[in-house]
Structure formats: structure tokens, C-alpha cells
Design an enzyme around this catalytic site. Structure first.
Site, PDB file in Angstrom:
ATOM      1  N   TYR A 226       1.564  -0.863   0.098  1.00 31.63           N
ATOM      2  CA  TYR A 226      -0.247  -0.408  -0.233  1.00 31.63           C
ATOM      3  C   TYR A 226       0.485   0.874   0.208  1.00 31.63           C
ATOM      4  O   TYR A 226       0.514   2.416  -1.138  1.00 31.63           O
ATOM      5  CB  TYR A 226      -0.679  -0.158   1.276  1.00 31.63           C
ATOM      6  CG  TYR A 226      -1.649  -0.805   1.215  1.00 31.63           C
ATOM      7  CD1 TYR A 226      -3.216  -0.645   1.069  1.00 31.63           C
ATOM      8  CD2 TYR A 226      -1.733  -2.544   1.749  1.00 31.63           C
ATOM      9  CE1 TYR A 226      -4.098  -2.064   0.578  1.00 31.63           C
ATOM     10  CE2 TYR A 226      -2.470  -3.193   1.783  1.00 31.63           C
ATOM     11  CZ  TYR A 226      -3.605  -2.712   1.691  1.00 31.63           C
ATOM     12  OH  TYR A 226      -4.584  -4.068   0.928  1.00 31.63           O
TER      13      TYR A 226
ATOM     14  N   HIS B 296      -5.992  -7.138  -5.078  1.00 34.86           N
ATOM     15  CA  HIS B 296      -5.370  -7.900  -4.798  1.00 34.86           C
ATOM     16  C   HIS B 296      -4.313  -8.444  -4.972  1.00 34.86           C
ATOM     17  O   HIS B 296      -3.413  -8.961  -4.289  1.00 34.86           O
ATOM     18  CB  HIS B 296      -6.656  -9.706  -5.221  1.00 34.86           C
ATOM     19  CG  HIS B 296      -5.886  -9.599  -6.639  1.00 34.86           C
ATOM     20  ND1 HIS B 296      -6.796  -9.496  -7.606  1.00 34.86           N
ATOM     21  CD2 HIS B 296      -5.048 -10.939  -7.322  1.00 34.86           C
ATOM     22  CE1 HIS B 296      -6.295  -9.549  -8.674  1.00 34.86           C
ATOM     23  NE2 HIS B 296      -5.324 -10.532  -8.923  1.00 34.86           N
TER      24      HIS B 296
ATOM     25  N   GLU C 239      -2.064 -16.631 -10.210  1.00 32.36           N
ATOM     26  CA  GLU C 239      -0.933 -15.436 -10.654  1.00 32.36           C
ATOM     27  C   GLU C 239       0.598 -16.394 -10.692  1.00 32.36           C
ATOM     28  O   GLU C 239       1.564 -15.679 -11.125  1.00 32.36           O
ATOM     29  CB  GLU C 239      -1.303 -14.295 -10.690  1.00 32.36           C
ATOM     30  CG  GLU C 239      -2.653 -13.828 -11.137  1.00 32.36           C
ATOM     31  CD  GLU C 239      -2.939 -11.634 -10.617  1.00 32.36           C
ATOM     32  OE1 GLU C 239      -1.553 -11.579 -10.908  1.00 32.36           O
ATOM     33  OE2 GLU C 239      -3.639 -11.560 -10.951  1.00 32.36           O
TER      34      GLU C 239
END
Length: 177
Positions: free
Chosen positions: A99, A132, A158
Site C-alpha cells: 500500500y 488483490h 498468478e
């Protein structure tokens, strides 16, 4: 006119929302911020094609044959939220950011990771706008509106190593993960 369609996925039912020929929402059933007014109804012909194409691309993502989505989409939120959501779209398949890193990429001063996290958490187009792919500062699989079990499963699709940090849950809807 807003139209809705429910589709199945390996991670449970998903609700698609289309407005004016643009995809404006993809939600896992029961996720935080699930639209309360989501009622099935008459789907205008121009929306039917968007629903079909979105469902096709989501299925291809889950079967591993699609890494980037190309459905026509409109992101509806505040200016700050849409800036964050557009930045999410730039995170490549199989990669992650924290973040704080995302805040830095947006040119925000240090300490704005929580504000970015709030916007990430309100992403209305789950999976397609890859919220995500954002992790905590230590690489933790922090909150996800659809649940951290789904976040882990999406990262596994992924091929991301962070997916192994949570145990595999025994829920049948998540068994493929």
C-alpha cells in the site's frame, strides 16, 4: 439503466453490474460493499454483450489463459478513488505492491498508505481491477473485500509466492486453490 447478472466462478458466485454499456462492478457474493440493490431484471440488448464478454474473460482468467482484461469499463468513485483504481490496473499480472509503494507511485507523501488502502478496499471491479495485488508492508495478505482466502487464491492463479502464506481453507467454493 443499471443491469446485473450473476455468474459462477471457482471462488464462488460473482455479480456483474453494467451501466450504459460499461462494466461498473464485479463483486464476489457476500463481499464487503456488495450492492444491496442488486436485483435481476431486464437486461438491455447492449448490456448483454458486455455481460457475456466479461463472463468469458473472467473464466479465461480463472483457467489461466488470460492475464489482462479488455472489457469496456467505467470506474465510478471519487477522484482519489479512481486515481488509485487506475494505478491498480497498472500492476502487472503476477506482481504485487505494498500500500505504501502504491501511495508513492501516486506521488503521495509518506504516511498515506491507509488512505490508499481505503480506496483499494472500495474497488468496485474486483479481479479485473486487481486490488488483490496489493499487500501489507511486510508482504502480508492484508484485508480484501472478498476475503483474504480469495485474495490468496487469486495470487496463486498468478503464481505469486505470497499466496503460500495462508493455509488452504477447506471451503468447497475455494477447493480449486
Amino acid at each position: 439503466m443499471i443491469s446485473y447478472r450473476q455468474i459462477d466462478s471457482p471462488l464462488g458466485a460473482m455479480l456483474l453490474r453494467v451501466q450504459d454499456s460499461f462494466l461498473t462492478g464485479v463483486y464476489f457474493e457476500g463481499q464487503k460493499y456488495y450492492p444491496a440493490a442488486a436485483l435481476p431484471g431486464v437486461v438491455p440488448e447492449r448490456a448483454a454483450g458486455i455481460f457475456d464478454e466479461t463472463a468469458r474473460q473472467i473464466a479465461a482468467y480463472f483457467d489461466g489463459s488470460l492475464e489482462a482484461f479488455s472489457v469496456p469499463m467505467r470506474l465510478v468513485g471519487t477522484d482519489f478513488q479512481t486515481r488509485v483504481w487506475e494505478a491498480l490496473r497498472a500492476i502487472p499480472f503476477g506482481e504485487t505492491l505494498s500500500y505504501g509503494d502504491l501511495a508513492g507511485q501516486l506521488g503521495l507523501p509518506p504516511g498515506h498508505a491507509r488512505a490508499v488502502g481505503g480506496a483499494v478496499g472500495r474497488n468496485p471491479v474486483s479481479v479485473i481491477v486487481p486490488c488483490h495485488r496489493v499487500l501489507g508492508a511486510a508482504g502480508d495478505l492484508t484485508g480484501y473485500a472478498g476475503g483474504t482466502d480469495r485474495k490468496r487464491a487469486l495470487l496463486r492463479i498468478e503464481g505469486h509466492a505470497a499466496a503460500a502464506r495462508l493455509p488452504i481453507l477447506q471451503q468447497s467454493a475455494l477447493a480449486f486453490a
